[in-house]
Write an enzyme that holds these catalytic residues in place. Structure first.
Site, PDB file in Angstrom:
ATOM      1  N   GLU A 101       0.860  -1.184   0.000  1.00  0.00           N
ATOM      2  CA  GLU A 101       0.000   0.000   0.000  1.00  0.00           C
ATOM      3  C   GLU A 101       0.890   1.224   0.000  1.00  0.00           C
ATOM      4  OE1 GLU A 101      -3.285   0.945  -0.149  1.00  0.00           O
ATOM      5  OE2 GLU A 101      -2.333   2.914  -0.027  1.00  0.00           O
ATOM      6  N   SER A 107     -20.272   5.401   1.700  1.00  0.00           N
ATOM      7  CA  SER A 107     -21.530   5.403   2.454  1.00  0.00           C
ATOM      8  C   SER A 107     -21.634   4.260   3.454  1.00  0.00           C
ATOM      9  CB  SER A 107     -22.724   5.314   1.496  1.00  0.00           C
ATOM     10  OG  SER A 107     -22.668   6.337   0.535  1.00  0.00           O
ATOM     11  N   HIS A 133     -25.051  -3.310   0.280  1.00  0.00           N
ATOM     12  CA  HIS A 133     -26.226  -3.261  -0.594  1.00  0.00           C
ATOM     13  C   HIS A 133     -26.804  -4.655  -0.802  1.00  0.00           C
ATOM     14  CE1 HIS A 133     -25.976   0.961  -1.601  1.00  0.00           C
ATOM     15  NE2 HIS A 133     -24.692   0.837  -1.869  1.00  0.00           N
ATOM     16  N   VAL A 159       4.099   0.841  -5.631  1.00  0.00           N
ATOM     17  CA  VAL A 159       4.590   0.139  -6.816  1.00  0.00           C
ATOM     18  C   VAL A 159       4.840   1.178  -7.908  1.00  0.00           C
ATOM     19  CG1 VAL A 159       3.992  -1.496  -8.641  1.00  0.00           C
ATOM     20  CG2 VAL A 159       3.466  -2.017  -6.248  1.00  0.00           C
ATOM     21  N   ILE A 185     -13.799  -0.613  -9.615  1.00  0.00           N
ATOM     22  CA  ILE A 185     -14.616  -1.120  -8.511  1.00  0.00           C
ATOM     23  C   ILE A 185     -15.310   0.056  -7.842  1.00  0.00           C
ATOM     24  CG2 ILE A 185     -14.668  -2.604  -6.479  1.00  0.00           C
ATOM     25  CD1 ILE A 185     -13.575  -4.056  -8.923  1.00  0.00           C
TER      26      ILE A 185
HETATM   27  C1  LIG Z   1     -18.985   8.444  -1.883  1.00  0.00           C
HETATM   28  C2  LIG Z   1     -18.919   6.968  -2.077  1.00  0.00           C
HETATM   29  C3  LIG Z   1     -19.883   6.156  -1.508  1.00  0.00           C
HETATM   30  C4  LIG Z   1     -19.850   4.778  -1.683  1.00  0.00           C
HETATM   31  N1  LIG Z   1     -20.766   4.017  -1.038  1.00  0.00           N
HETATM   32  C5  LIG Z   1     -20.703   2.678  -1.127  1.00  0.00           C
HETATM   33  C6  LIG Z   1     -21.613   1.880  -0.419  1.00  0.00           C
HETATM   34  O1  LIG Z   1     -22.422   2.374   0.353  1.00  0.00           O
HETATM   35  N2  LIG Z   1     -21.579   0.536  -0.568  1.00  0.00           N
HETATM   36  C7  LIG Z   1     -20.676  -0.043  -1.403  1.00  0.00           C
HETATM   37  O2  LIG Z   1     -20.715  -1.259  -1.507  1.00  0.00           O
HETATM   38  N3  LIG Z   1     -19.769   0.685  -2.074  1.00  0.00           N
HETATM   39  C8  LIG Z   1     -19.751   2.044  -1.943  1.00  0.00           C
HETATM   40  N4  LIG Z   1     -18.843   2.804  -2.612  1.00  0.00           N
HETATM   41  C9  LIG Z   1     -17.832   2.142  -3.403  1.00  0.00           C
HETATM   42  C10 LIG Z   1     -16.688   1.594  -2.552  1.00  0.00           C
HETATM   43  O3  LIG Z   1     -16.257   2.554  -1.624  1.00  0.00           O
HETATM   44  C11 LIG Z   1     -15.544   1.200  -3.449  1.00  0.00           C
HETATM   45  O4  LIG Z   1     -16.025   0.320  -4.415  1.00  0.00           O
HETATM   46  C12 LIG Z   1     -14.414   0.498  -2.716  1.00  0.00           C
HETATM   47  O5  LIG Z   1     -14.018   1.183  -1.563  1.00  0.00           O
HETATM   48  C13 LIG Z   1     -13.237   0.335  -3.638  1.00  0.00           C
HETATM   49  O6  LIG Z   1     -12.196  -0.331  -2.954  1.00  0.00           O
HETATM   50  P1  LIG Z   1     -10.789  -0.531  -3.637  1.00  0.00           P
HETATM   51  O7  LIG Z   1     -10.041  -1.426  -2.744  1.00  0.00           O
HETATM   52  O8  LIG Z   1     -10.986  -0.923  -5.026  1.00  0.00           O
HETATM   53  O9  LIG Z   1     -10.147   0.922  -3.715  1.00  0.00           O
HETATM   54  P2  LIG Z   1      -9.353   1.787  -2.641  1.00  0.00           P
HETATM   55  O10 LIG Z   1      -9.991   1.748  -1.330  1.00  0.00           O
HETATM   56  O11 LIG Z   1      -9.141   3.131  -3.236  1.00  0.00           O
HETATM   57  O12 LIG Z   1      -7.969   1.041  -2.515  1.00  0.00           O
HETATM   58  C14 LIG Z   1      -6.954   1.143  -3.455  1.00  0.00           C
HETATM   59  C15 LIG Z   1      -5.655   1.304  -2.735  1.00  0.00           C
HETATM   60  O13 LIG Z   1      -4.572   1.161  -3.636  1.00  0.00           O
HETATM   61  C16 LIG Z   1      -3.510   1.990  -3.248  1.00  0.00           C
HETATM   62  N5  LIG Z   1      -2.613   2.163  -4.384  1.00  0.00           N
HETATM   63  C17 LIG Z   1      -2.874   2.801  -5.531  1.00  0.00           C
HETATM   64  N6  LIG Z   1      -1.813   2.772  -6.356  1.00  0.00           N
HETATM   65  C18 LIG Z   1      -0.839   2.099  -5.709  1.00  0.00           C
HETATM   66  C19 LIG Z   1       0.504   1.739  -6.040  1.00  0.00           C
HETATM   67  N7  LIG Z   1       1.054   2.075  -7.213  1.00  0.00           N
HETATM   68  N8  LIG Z   1       1.244   1.054  -5.116  1.00  0.00           N
HETATM   69  C20 LIG Z   1       0.699   0.710  -3.940  1.00  0.00           C
HETATM   70  N9  LIG Z   1      -0.563   1.037  -3.586  1.00  0.00           N
HETATM   71  C21 LIG Z   1      -1.342   1.709  -4.449  1.00  0.00           C
HETATM   72  C22 LIG Z   1      -4.262   3.226  -2.853  1.00  0.00           C
HETATM   73  O14 LIG Z   1      -3.492   4.076  -2.023  1.00  0.00           O
HETATM   74  C23 LIG Z   1      -5.489   2.671  -2.139  1.00  0.00           C
HETATM   75  O15 LIG Z   1      -5.304   2.567  -0.741  1.00  0.00           O
HETATM   76  C24 LIG Z   1     -18.846   4.199  -2.460  1.00  0.00           C
HETATM   77  C25 LIG Z   1     -17.861   5.012  -3.043  1.00  0.00           C
HETATM   78  C26 LIG Z   1     -17.875   6.379  -2.828  1.00  0.00           C
HETATM   79  C27 LIG Z   1     -16.805   7.223  -3.390  1.00  0.00           C
END
Ligand SMILES: Cc1cc2nc3c(=O)[nH]c(=O)nc-3n(C[C@H](O)[C@H](O)[C@H](O)COP(=O)(O)OP(=O)(O)OC[C@H]3O[C@@H](n4cnc5c(N)ncnc54)[C@H](O)[C@@H]3O)c2cc1C
Lengths: 491, 417
Positions: A35, A49, A53, A176, A339
């Protein structure tokens, strides 16, 4: 520097990366989660949020629909194993007019086709009986009892801690920067040591496009869609018990009224495209939009009860669906991109799905006998007085309250730091200290001290959420003079 | 199980209010008093108020905050009946006066008190409560927590600051920051007048050439990791920002002094009725709340301008609790106060018939040459400002019991512009 060699490298410790690493830790594999931020869950998975769901919204036949419904089903057992804050509170979608009642029926049909169980349409009166504080103008509702709420970062902490307890490695502050494909896998360049991995999973959230491009895969095109959210004081607990949705629009589920697991009421989110990947500001326009819409659902909401606001960025792809598949460049490089919502809900199912893809890539997966699915933490607030008294007798640090609004003890903050928190936000997200009505006014200085003592760092090195966000600039002049004087006397 | 300790009086909060109340109760003959304080030492907010300006009314001399607190601490030590428990947090108060505490020293302890005095003080309104748009970087502090970081912990919190809010703490922090070499670019005030004492505007801003922008507010906070600048705009008569006149001030620190909220979560648990105008409990001339045997005084009851007034008021509450424990002040006849023209709040809210009661009155807007009416009483007020308490002592002859209430209003004033 040695080059660690792992079977699977997961890039990004959001909820997707965390759920995957935990799922993979059931197997005899060398695992590494990296990370770039100083802590896990500092990306989109922190600011959303927090809704689990039911799966009624997503179009039948999509990965989103399939993985959302499955994810939702997995939550109760996962919460029982990992002890994160989750509640199956149910959801209601409301219709504001007779015309909308027809759309509600369509939504119910879509949900049934996705495999959502227990759906029922509610008359105006039934709706009012379930949720008496909803606007009297509403024409009816659709109840989805399987829907829930979760504290999203608590879920990520629980998943990563359990994975680490089961042998996975986690490196924070590790970005990365480049990936080179080799004979049996990849050589990965980071801002710290290089890493060799047989399989890579790209779970980099908003940065999924950049990470894929590192192996020459330019098929992932993402943009950020911002959502602002506004949080009200816990004194409104019970205003609504279920998550309240209007009918969805083409791009979003609309402005919701959300009870949080901690007893607050939250309203949001907006859904607007932004050009800047770190644009996390809230705006007057956002507030006006959200407040106007939320009051149509729950008229009693008052700005005077606001305690804070935040914004998150959804990583939106071009197909309208999650992009989860091996890259066309290499079958051992798996993308989990685009995602957006319902990614939080789907994450445990996304993890299962990717494990199958990893098996297909040729890596042998053997179940680990000693896998322990249980993780536990002490939460003073959740104990009864007898248990609290016993705990304080064993360890007095649990009797010393640091955060008065949320009743968090020095013992819990110390535990959080030992569990991996290195910043004020890291402590806050793990313990709730500073999240209450005073928003850290009283406890911040004390938490700075605890972090400084526990990490062995001077207070001016303690930051809000990583380098550049240090809270203090050193000591005051007169204080320095005094220390200097004292030092002289000593010498 | 939990041990239960029976005591005569529990005082919650060891700031100026709690200390004065406990002392007065002891002097009036209460034998067993427990004074509970969550910080490591007594004094409440006073130890961090290292400037002077305290004690002019109460001690007739000018003291610093720590000096003022010290006088009370010395007095407390003389009374063996007062048991002081610091680093002890009250987590629950019930209507039948059980008080549950936790501490590292004793774990969970429950007191059964015959009387309770609430003296928890107040907290500051945070950024979220006033909903300032923008990012959420490091470098945003409420004035009181900044004061703690500097004066108690000795830390340098920033290099350039903007202060939002011209309440007394905001003004005092403008001077304090300047003296420490931190550049204060501006103090912004939403209202067309300062909410602090006039003497503080002069001594803390004018003497240091710090600009005060009246009718201005922060419209956005900028900076990803640390505050980089704030956007500022004037506001119209409805307090809406005029965005076309927005400008930026660069700074690494934003200090908020945007109001104090009496801390009444425990009072609510005990079922005490609050006055929406003050945010504190409804009290009578004895500072007795609407729950029998529970009293409230100091900033938990209403936000005071001066600690001197807190001490005076709390001594009344302490003596009243003693009288209550002797069975003397039950079932008093009282009349409600009714706020009329240009009156925001009046404390006490219920006046006991036949009593002489000092009132703390707050106006809604500034005006000149108004006539203050309190029941039958009349007195001229040359300058009325929402930032300064209006004092009036109600005498028995001011009260017309047949009216059923005591009207308080400001009449015939001239607009202040
Ligand atoms: C306002 C809002 C409300 C939402 N509400 C809901 C909800 O109620 N219910 C629901 O199911 N979903 C909801 N979502 C969607 C949900 O939050 C996301 O789908 C989910 O958090 C995505 O997770 P992730 O792990 O893909 O991304 P992230 O949490 O962004 O994780 C990606 C990680 O990768 C790291 N990273 C990036 N590049 C690199 C690199 N080169 N090297 C190392 N690390 C790196 C980043 O720092 C980050 O920590 C909502 C989204 C938003 C914005």
């Amino acid at each position: 520097m040695s080059t660690p060699e792992v079977d699977v490298l997961v890039v990004g410790a959001g909820v997707v990366g965390a759920a995957l690493i935990r799922e993979l830790s059931r197997y005899e594999l060398k695992l590494l989660l990296v990370e770039k931020e100083v802590d896990v869950s500092f990306g989109t998975s922190k600011a959303n949020s927090g809704i689990v769901h039911s799966g009624i919204h997503d179009q039948t036949g999509t990965l989103k629909a399939q993985l959302c419904v499955r994810g939702c089903q997995l939550f109760p057992e996962l919460a029982a194993e990992l002890g994160f804050l989750y509640k199956q509170n149910g959801a209601v979608v409301v219709a504001r007019s007779r015309e909308e009642l027809v759309k509600l029926e369509k939504l119910a049909e879509n949900g049934r086709a996705n495999g959502v169980k227990g759906l029922s349409l509610l008359s105006r009166e039934e709706l009012r009986r379930l949720e008496p504080n909803l606007s009297a103008e509403l024409a009816g509702g659709l109840l989805a009892p399987s829907g829930g709420i979760v504290v999203p970062f608590d879920l990520v902490f629980a998943l990563t801690e359990n994975a680490v307890a089961n042998g996975a490695k986690l490196l924070v502050g590790t970005e990365v920067l480049g990936i080179k494909e080799e004979k049996d896998g990849f050589l990965v360049r980071t801002n710290r040591q290089p890493i060799r991995a047989k399989v890579i999973v790209n779970a980099a959230g908003l940065y999924g496009g950049e990470v894929a491009a590192m192996i020459g895969d330019h098929s992932i095109q993402l943009y950020a869609r911002k959502g602002e959210e506004y949080l009200f004081d816990r004194k409104l607990e019970g205003l609504v018990r279920r998550t309240v949705f209007p009918l969805p629009s083409a791009i979003s589920k609309g402005i919701l009224v959300i009870p949080t697991v901690d007893g607050n009421i939250m309203i949001g989110p907006t859904a607007h495209r932004v050009d800047n990947d770190d644009d996390l500001g809230t705006s007057l326009a956002g507030w006006n939009e959200i407040y106007t819409e939320a009051r149509k659902l729950v008229p009693a909401l008052q700005p005077a009860d606001l305690i804070t606001a935040f914004a998150g960025l959804r990583a939106v792809g071009t197909t309208g669906d999650f992009l989860i598949a091996p890259s066309h460049v290499s079958p051992r490089f798996i993308n989990a991109a685009g995602i957006e919502s319902p990614g939080l809900t789907a994450a445990p199912a996304i993890a299962e799905y990717i494990v199958e893809l990893i098996k297909d890539s040729g890596l042998k997966l053997r179940r680990k006998r000693e896998f322990n699915p249980i993780r536990s933490v002490v939460r003073l607030r959740d104990l009864n007085p007898r248990e609290q008294a016993a705990l304080m007798q064993k360890d007095p640090a649990y009797g010393q309250i640091i955060c008065r609004c949320e009743m968090v003890s020095a013992g819990e903050i110390r535990d959080a730091i030992r569990r991996g928190a290195t910043t004020l936000d890291g402590v806050k997200l793990r313990t709730r200290s500073g999240m209450g009505r005073c928003q850290g006014g009283f406890c911040t200085p004390k938490i700075i001290r605890l972090l400084s003592d526990e990490l062995g760092l001077p207070p001016e090195r303690i930051s809000k959420n990583g380098p550049g966000s240090e809270l203090l600039f050193g000591r005051l002049r007169e204080d320095q003079e005094e220390t200097a004087k004292e030092e002289k006397q000593h010498a | 199980m939990l041990s239960i300790r029976a005591v005569d009086l529990v005082v919650i909060g060891g700031g100026p209010a709690g200390m004065a109340a406990a002392l007065a109760a002891a002097e009036a003959g209460v034998e067993e008093i427990v004074l509970l304080e969550r910080q490591e030492s007594l004094g409440g907010i006073l130890p961090q108020c290292i400037h002077n300006g305290f004690g002019l009314r109460y001690f007739k001399e000018e003291l610093t905050g720590p000096e003022y607190a010290h006088r009370f601490m010395l007095e407390l030590e003389k009374h063996s009946g007062i048991k002081v428990k610091t680093a002890t947090m009250v987590v629950q108060v019930t209507a039948d006066r059980q008080v549950v505490t936790t501490s590292a020293a004793e774990g969970l302890v429950c007191y059964q008190a015959r009387a309770v005095i609430l003296a928890m003080g107040c907290r500051e309104r945070p950024r979220g409560a006033i909903n300032i748009p923008g990012t959420r970087p490091a470098g945003i502090y409420t004035a009181g927590s900044l004061q703690y970081l500097m004066n108690i912990e000795g830390f340098l919190p920033g290099r350039t600051a903007v202060i939002l809010g011209s309440g007394d703490i905001g003004l005092i922090m403008a001077r304090r920051l300047t003296l420490e070499g931190i550049r204060v670019k501006a103090v912004l005030e939403l209202m067309p007048y300062s909410n602090g004492l006039n003497r503080n505007v002069v001594q803390c801003l004018e003497d240091f050439n710090i600009p005060l922008y009246l009718s201005h507010t922060v419209t956005a906070i900028h900076g990803q990791k640390r505050v980089e600048k704030v956007s500022v705009a004037p506001v119209d008569a409805e307090l809406k920002p005029l965005l076309e006149k927005e400008f930026d001030l660069t700074c690494d620190t934003l200090v908020l002094s945007v109001g104090l909220i009496p801390e009444n979560e425990l009072s609510l648990q005990a079922g005490v009725e609050l006055d929406p105008a003050t945010g504190g409990p409804v009290v009578d001339s004895y500072y007795h709340t609407t729950v029998e045997g529970i009293f409230a005084c100091g900033n938990v009851a209403h936000v005071h301008d001066l600690v001197d007034d807190v001490s005076t008021e709390s001594a009344i509450a302490g003596r009243a609790a003693a009288a209550y424990l002797r069975g003397e002040i039950k079932g008093n006849r009282w009349l409600p106060v009714k706020a009329g023209r240009n009156i925001r709040s009046v404390v006490p809210q219920r006046l006991v018939a036949g009593q002489t009661t000092p009132l703390y009155i707050r106006a809604r807007f500034p005006e000149r040459n108004a006539l203050l009416h309190v029941g039958r009483g009349r007195v001229k007020r040359r300058i009325v400002s929402p930032g300064e308490t209006i004092y009036y002592t109600v005498k028995p002859e001011d009260i017309d019991e047949s009216a059923g209430y005591i009207g308080v209003s400001l009449e015939g004033g001239e607009g202040d512009d």
